[in-house]
Design an enzyme around this catalytic site. Structure first.
Site, PDB file in Angstrom:
ATOM      1  N   LYS A  79      -7.432   2.796 -55.845  1.00 16.74           N
ATOM      2  CA  LYS A  79      -6.257   3.545 -55.401  1.00 16.74           C
ATOM      3  C   LYS A  79      -5.613   2.787 -54.244  1.00 16.74           C
ATOM      4  O   LYS A  79      -6.315   2.272 -53.355  1.00 16.74           O
ATOM      5  CB  LYS A  79      -6.680   4.954 -54.958  1.00 16.74           C
ATOM      6  CG  LYS A  79      -5.517   5.897 -54.656  1.00 16.74           C
ATOM      7  CD  LYS A  79      -6.022   7.315 -54.375  1.00 16.74           C
ATOM      8  CE  LYS A  79      -4.896   8.300 -54.080  1.00 16.74           C
ATOM      9  NZ  LYS A  79      -5.388   9.671 -53.851  1.00 16.74           N
ATOM     10  N   SER A 114      -3.050  13.278 -56.479  1.00 12.15           N
ATOM     11  CA  SER A 114      -2.319  12.062 -56.203  1.00 12.15           C
ATOM     12  C   SER A 114      -2.916  10.793 -56.791  1.00 12.15           C
ATOM     13  O   SER A 114      -2.219   9.784 -56.891  1.00 12.15           O
ATOM     14  CB  SER A 114      -2.195  11.901 -54.693  1.00 12.15           C
ATOM     15  OG  SER A 114      -3.468  11.701 -54.106  1.00 12.15           O
ATOM     16  N   SER A 141      -7.162  15.603 -55.377  1.00  8.16           N
ATOM     17  CA  SER A 141      -6.505  14.406 -55.908  1.00  8.16           C
ATOM     18  C   SER A 141      -7.349  13.486 -56.764  1.00  8.16           C
ATOM     19  O   SER A 141      -6.813  12.576 -57.388  1.00  8.16           O
ATOM     20  CB  SER A 141      -5.903  13.586 -54.767  1.00  8.16           C
ATOM     21  OG  SER A 141      -4.659  14.127 -54.420  1.00  8.16           O
TER      22      SER A 141
HETATM   23  N1  GLN Z   1      -2.086  17.973 -54.159  1.00  4.32           N
HETATM   24  C1  GLN Z   1      -2.651  18.121 -52.847  1.00  4.32           C
HETATM   25  C2  GLN Z   1      -1.627  17.772 -51.789  1.00  4.32           C
HETATM   26  O1  GLN Z   1      -0.558  17.391 -52.138  1.00  4.32           O
HETATM   27  C3  GLN Z   1      -3.896  17.316 -52.706  1.00  4.32           C
HETATM   28  C4  GLN Z   1      -3.651  15.889 -52.452  1.00  4.32           C
HETATM   29  C5  GLN Z   1      -4.888  15.105 -52.280  1.00  4.32           C
HETATM   30  O2  GLN Z   1      -5.980  15.565 -52.589  1.00  4.32           O
HETATM   31  N2  GLN Z   1      -4.717  13.918 -51.714  1.00  4.32           N
HETATM   32  O3  GLN Z   1      -1.882  17.877 -50.620  1.00  4.32           O
END
Ligand code: GLN
Length: 496
Positions: free
Chosen positions: A87, A162, A186
């Site tokens: 990532k 994400s 994410s």
């Molecule tokens: N979708 C969640 C957010 O936007 C989690 C994101 C993540 O786990 N990095 O905060």
């Protein structure tokens, strides 16, 4: 394990376990495995956009080094020659690390994240950096400054986020292993939407050193793979104490790979009432019930358990995570990292840089977090959210007095269409099932369990108390064994 197949092109789609065994035994070269995966990316990633950057030359050099070790009789390690996708919020020395933001344009970290170093030391071959929602804020990868990633199971759908690029890379067979980061879901949500396995480890189990911080009290790095066994093998490599991360757990760890075959006989599994309720699509709820039945058939005792405070998880998270983000992202000031937009005074330069460098969702989070932390509101918002966090931990502890693991959907629906959740609140609601584990610091895994009415993958989530990775992996392996194979051909997909 099937016998290593050394014919051309066949290493794409094989598990990390198979690849490493074959490379270590000399049945195939790491270079061949790498070249085949690079060719798959070259052929397929134009449509999918899993990668922000493919580091082909460095990958070939790393593969050649593994092959030299094999030739010398030195064991290259448990991930010998295994292609991995990273990532793009994991620091890689001398290799651009963008967080899919304009803000980090031109920045090359001077060091590797601990996990990057550990993977390389175990013989893995990094293929490149994967796309994400900007600074890991989002659930669809649509917030990337470099354009979205498409779901390999259906190109008209999002891959989740994400870590959408990492999930798509694994689902598209570009790499058997990817690393993601999980602050509120994410790793697990994109794993669910792309039909792969994704594990968020216990907070502190995997070093965060070199992970670009979003919300430091919630962030964890974890594996995304096609099989539960591969997730365990990768966790064995990346878990462990790191003095460079002050929140790293100093405990001696078990072998995760050894736990995968433990089964679920006598295990108590709790279906979480509050996470199998309103807002979960019928087809997803049906798959969760089928998963509960599969576990019961394998010898587990399944009961329903209430964890009341999880219903406040989403509200608490969307105060705590933005609050921490507003502080963490203050460092992007035009002076120290990446982008700088010049202006007559320092204050104007910082404003111009941050205005140009951050996308709309990141700005929204910084404003939400700054507000929640401001004098006069701190107790009412941030302080209250922290108290909710304590309640959630308490309710989980109470539930774990009567069950060993908890079961829920990972995501309320299968993969949705691009643009379907333009309203930020609609997007945030995706995280309702995944957020509680982050707030508690507990491990959770998403494992594919068949498909929804649209033929797209459904992931089910298993949760456990801190350091419960062995039981999670054993339970996930039972589900993996029981689940119908996810296939994009609708005539082959479907329930059991
Ligand atoms: N979708 C969640 C957010 O936007 C989690 C994101 C993540 O786990 N990095 O905060």
């Amino acid at each position: 394990m099937s016998a290593p197949n050394t014919s051309g092109g066949s290493w794409v789609g094989r598990t990390a376990t198979d690849v490493a065994a074959a490379v270590r035994s000399g049945a195939v070269s790491a270079r061949q495995v790498t070249d085949e995966h690079l060719a798959a990316i070259e052929a397929g990633d134009g449509d999918i956009h899993a990668f922000n950057l493919v580091t082909a030359d460095a990958a070939r050099a790393a593969a050649d080094a593994v092959d030299r070790q094999v030739a010398d009789g030195t064991d290259p390690g448990p991930l010998a020659g295994v292609p991995v996708a990273l990532k793009d919020n994991l620091c890689t020395r001398g290799v651009p690390t963008t967080c899919s933001s304009r803000m980090l344009e031109g920045w090359e970290p001077p060091y590797d994240a601990t996990v990057v170093h550990l993977l390389a030391r175990a013989g893995a071959v990094a293929l490149g950096k994967t796309n994400l929602d900007e600074f890991a804020m989002g659930s669809s990868t649509e917030n990337s400054a470099f354009g979205p990633t498409r779901n390999p199971r259906d190109l008209s759908r999002v891959p989740g986020g994400s870590s959408g690029g990492s999930a798509a890379a694994v689902a598209a067979d570009f790499a058997p292993v990817a690393l993601g980061s999980d602050t509120g879901g994410s790793i697990r949500q994109p794993a669910a939407l792309c039909g792969v396995v994704g594990l968020k480890p216990t907070y502190g189990l995997v070093s965060r050193y070199g992970l670009v911080a979003f919300a430091s009290s919630l962030d964890q790095i974890g594996p995304m793979t096609r099989t539960v066994a591969d997730t365990a093998v990768v966790l064995d490599v990346i878990a462990g104490h790191d003095p460079a991360d002050s929140t790293s757990i100093p405990e001696k760890l078990p072998s995760y790979a050894a736990a995968v075959g433990n089964g679920v006989a006598g295990l108590r599994v709790g279906l979480v009432t509050e996470l199998n309720a309103d807002g979960i699509a019928d087809d997803v709820a049906a798959r969760v019930r089928a998963a509960a039945e599969a576990l019961a058939a394998a010898g587990a005792e399944v009961v329903e358990v209430s964890v009341p405070a999880v219903t406040y998880g989403l509200s608490a998270y969307y105060l705590i995570a933005p609050a921490e983000a507003s502080s963490n992202l203050a460092r992007y000031d035009g002076v120290r990292f990446g982008l700088r937009v010049d202006a007559p005074t320092t204050a104007e330069m910082m404003t111009a840089t941050r205005t140009a460098g951050f996308g709309p969702e990141v700005k929204r989070r910084i404003m939400l977090g700054t507000y929640a932390l401001s004098a006069g509101y701190y107790d009412a918002y941030y302080g209250k959210a922290q108290r909710v966090r304590t309640l959630i931990a308490r309710d989980f502890a109470a539930a774990y007095e009567s069950v060993d693991v908890l079961l829920s959907p990972t995501s309320p629906t299968t993969a949705f269409a691009f643009g379907a959740k333009a309203d930020p609140l609609a997007m945030y609601l995706n995280d309702v099932c995944t957020i509680p584990s982050n707030l508690a610091g507990h491990p959770a895994i998403s494992v594919p369990f068949g498909t929804g009415d649209d033929g797209l993958p459904v992931g089910v989530q298993l949760m456990a108390p801190a350091m419960g990775e062995p039981v999670l992996l054993a339970t996930a392996a039972v589900l993996e064994h029981a689940a119908p194979i996810v296939n994009t051909d609708p005539t082959l997909a479907g329930g059991q």
